[in-house]
Design a protein around this motif. Structure first.
Motif, PDB file in Angstrom:
ATOM      1  N   VAL A 280       0.847  -1.199   0.000  1.00  0.00           N
ATOM      2  CA  VAL A 280       0.000   0.000   0.000  1.00  0.00           C
ATOM      3  C   VAL A 280       0.878   1.244   0.000  1.00  0.00           C
ATOM      4  CG1 VAL A 280      -1.890  -1.155   1.208  1.00  0.00           C
ATOM      5  CG2 VAL A 280      -0.169   0.093   2.529  1.00  0.00           C
ATOM      6  N   GLY A 281       0.264   2.367  -0.346  1.00  0.00           N
ATOM      7  CA  GLY A 281       0.961   3.635  -0.283  1.00  0.00           C
ATOM      8  C   GLY A 281       0.782   4.281   1.082  1.00  0.00           C
ATOM      9  N   THR A 334      -1.594  -1.465  -4.087  1.00  0.00           N
ATOM     10  CA  THR A 334      -1.306  -0.660  -5.272  1.00  0.00           C
ATOM     11  C   THR A 334      -0.797  -1.573  -6.390  1.00  0.00           C
ATOM     12  OG1 THR A 334       0.839  -0.220  -4.285  1.00  0.00           O
ATOM     13  CG2 THR A 334      -0.845   1.457  -4.019  1.00  0.00           C
ATOM     14  N   ASP A 335      -0.316  -0.991  -7.451  1.00  0.00           N
ATOM     15  CA  ASP A 335       0.210  -1.740  -8.600  1.00  0.00           C
ATOM     16  C   ASP A 335      -0.850  -2.629  -9.240  1.00  0.00           C
ATOM     17  OD1 ASP A 335       2.614  -0.587  -8.123  1.00  0.00           O
ATOM     18  OD2 ASP A 335       3.418  -2.286  -6.986  1.00  0.00           O
TER      19      ASP A 335
END
Lengths: 439, 115
Positions: A280-281, A334-335
């Protein structure tokens, strides 16, 4: 061999080792004086027992080649057979398997220790030692294999558990719940006050956990790289946010910002970011932290409503926090990984570990209870299990002006016999004779 | 002779001790105590579980005095133990009881001589 990665993993292993004594103090401060030492010992003994089991067969069962179904490793590495200082993970650029095995050993040590908080004040120490021996063998080693070994069935299912949200926290949280249901409530649960005896110890323990958790989380990258750095940063961010989340909930619900709440919120955040932090960010980390802090603060009240005595809220913090992190990473990864498909995988991972761990932990607790007995005798519980099982007490206040103080040191106090030549000036009416009130 | 017992707020002890010394009281016994009176206890919250602490920490000061001195001792303690000008709930209590005799252990003296 990659020297930088090796150094990083060895240091991370040492950091994770410190978490177990940290946990001991976190829990130890939360119990009453009469069982403070036992609480410390329930964590500490894991450093002895699990360490030995790990080299005997734990490493092999968890990280040996798969027996076939993705459920368990084989017995090829019993006694760490076949591993030498030259054996590396993943080819020439890998790290020594010894470093990896040491790092993973620390995870195996702390996981059963996490459960001890649920059983505070009332379990026979010998029975606890037997229980965690069985538990790591039958529950932890296989589940670690499922989640982290490339052939493990949850690994192959693409469940994200970067540093142990399912294998460590959900696993221990559910195991604790099962054990609590077998052991039963403390005498006086919901009636007698069972206030923490030392919140400074709780804060010390939480601080050590937080510190060690950088090794736990970032070290799980097994390399000194960007993933480790991202994980380290998110560990800090989510933990800070979770502390705020817990404190905000408390302020609204109970009217005060408590020390225990700050410590508990931090631990809840550490738990929740563990499976998720590498995927995660920063905003994801803040969100996971805030949610974990507030929801865990709410969850610790459940035991009073449902009537099971999870003494120090292992379920409310580790199980609930672990589930939050494990599920949220499914959505927030993410990604392009995050989404409903991943959420489904995360749920499958979480619930399969829960089901397995609950059933087997319950059976093991019953087995121990029906053979050597899990619960301390009523007298021992009431009088304090420190004296009953450890022949010690945590604090000796008697030397501070107490009856057993002896003069000049060195003379043990003999009940009923004052030390020779003792001149008690500590007390009451003044030694100066004939001084009257100046009327 | 009288025994004057005061149960007061812990942080007032130094002030009371000084005030008693100032009027010539040499001996006193100070011990920790806990209790409750009109000052009700307080509530503490641990992870949402509320505990009512209804016995609050106090200090007990005991002074032996001759009959004629007792009132003065009492007034001194009361004056030193009161919070501010008005006083507050929880400031404590002082009571006086008669004492049959007192013996100094070291010399065996009895009565007023032993004070």
């Amino acid at each position: 061999m990659n020297g930088a990665d090796t150094a990083f993993v060895l240091i991370s292993a040492a950091l994770v080792m410190l978490m177990t004594p940290g946990l001991a103090f976190f829990y130890g401060g939360m119990v009453r004086v009469k069982s403070a030492l036992n609480m410390l010992m329930m964590s500490f003994i894991s450093l002895g027992i699990v360490t030995v089991l790990w080299v005997l067969y734990g490493y092999s069962l968890a990280f040996g080649d798969d027996l076939g179904a993705g459920l368990l490793g084989n017995f090829d590495h019993i006694g760490l057979k076949g591993i030498s200082p030259e054996t590396l993970t993943g080819g020439k650029e890998g790290i020594p398997v010894f470093a990896f095995a040491l790092f993973q050993l620390m995870f195996a040590v702390i996981t059963p220790a996490l459960m001890s908080g649920a059983l505070a004040d009332r379990v026979k120490f010998s029975a606890w030692a037997v229980f965690i021996t069985l538990w790591v063998s039958v529950v932890y080693f296989p589940v670690a294999h499922w989640v982290w070994q490339a052939d493990g069935w949850l690994f192959k299912l693409k469940v994200i558990d970067f540093a142990g949200g399912t294998a460590v926290h959900i696993n221990a949280g559910v195991g604790a719940l099962a054990a609590v249901l077998v052991v039963g409530k403390r005498i006086g649960f919901k009636k007698d006050p069972m206030r923490p005896h030392s919140l400074p110890l709780v804060m010390l323990g939480a601080g050590l956990l937080w510190f060690g958790w950088f090794g736990f989380n970032a070290g799980s990258a097994l390399a000194a790289n960007g993933t480790a750095a991202n994980m380290a940063l998110n560990t800090q961010v989510a933990t800070g946010a979770a502390m705020l989340g817990w404190l905000a909930y408390e302020r609204v619900r109970h009217g005060a910002f408590t020390t225990l709440g700050a410590a508990s919120g931090a631990v809840a955040g550490l738990v929740a970011i563990t499976p998720a932090g590498a995927a995660v960010g920063a905003f994801g980390a803040i969100l996971i932290g805030l949610v974990a802090g507030a929801v865990c603060a709410w969850a610790v009240g459940i035991k009073f409503k449902l009537g099971f005595d999870d003494s120090l809220d292992v379920v409310g913090v580790h199980l609930v926090g672990g589930v939050i992190g494990t599920l949220l990473v499914g959505l927030l990864a993410t990604d392009g990984v995050g989404g409903l498909t991943q959420l489904g995988r995360q749920a499958a991972g979480a619930f399969s570990v829960m089901a397995y761990s609950f059933v087997v932990s319950w059976l093991l607790a019953e087995l121990v209870d029906r053979t050597i007995g899990l619960r301390a005798a009523e007298d021992d519980e009431l009088g304090g299990i420190d004296q009953a099982f450890h022949a010690e007490t945590a604090y000796d206040f008697s030397a501070v002006g107490g009856v057993s103080a002896t003069r000049g040191g060195g003379h043990p106090a003999v009940p009923g016999h004052a030390a020779p030549g003792r001149d008690d000036e500590s007390g009451t009416q003044d030694k100066q004779a004939n001084k009257k009130v100046d009327a | 002779m009288k025994l004057i017992t005061a149960v007061v707020k812990p942080h007032m002890v130094d002030e009371i001790k000084a005030a008693l010394r100032a009027i010539g009281v040499r001996g006193m016994t100070v011990s920790e105590a806990s209790g409750s009176g009109r000052q009700r206890g307080h509530t503490e919250v641990y992870r949402g579980a509320e505990y009512t602490v209804d016995l609050v920490p106090k200090i007990r000061i005991e002074v032996l005095a001759e009959d004629g001195d007792a009132d003065r001792v009492v007034d001194t303690v009361v004056g030193a133990a009161r919070s501010g000008d008005q006083g507050k709930i929880g400031d404590g209590k002082v009571w006086v009881v008669p004492v049959e005799t007192v013996v100094r252990v070291r010399t065996g003296e009895r009565g007023p001589d032993a004070l």
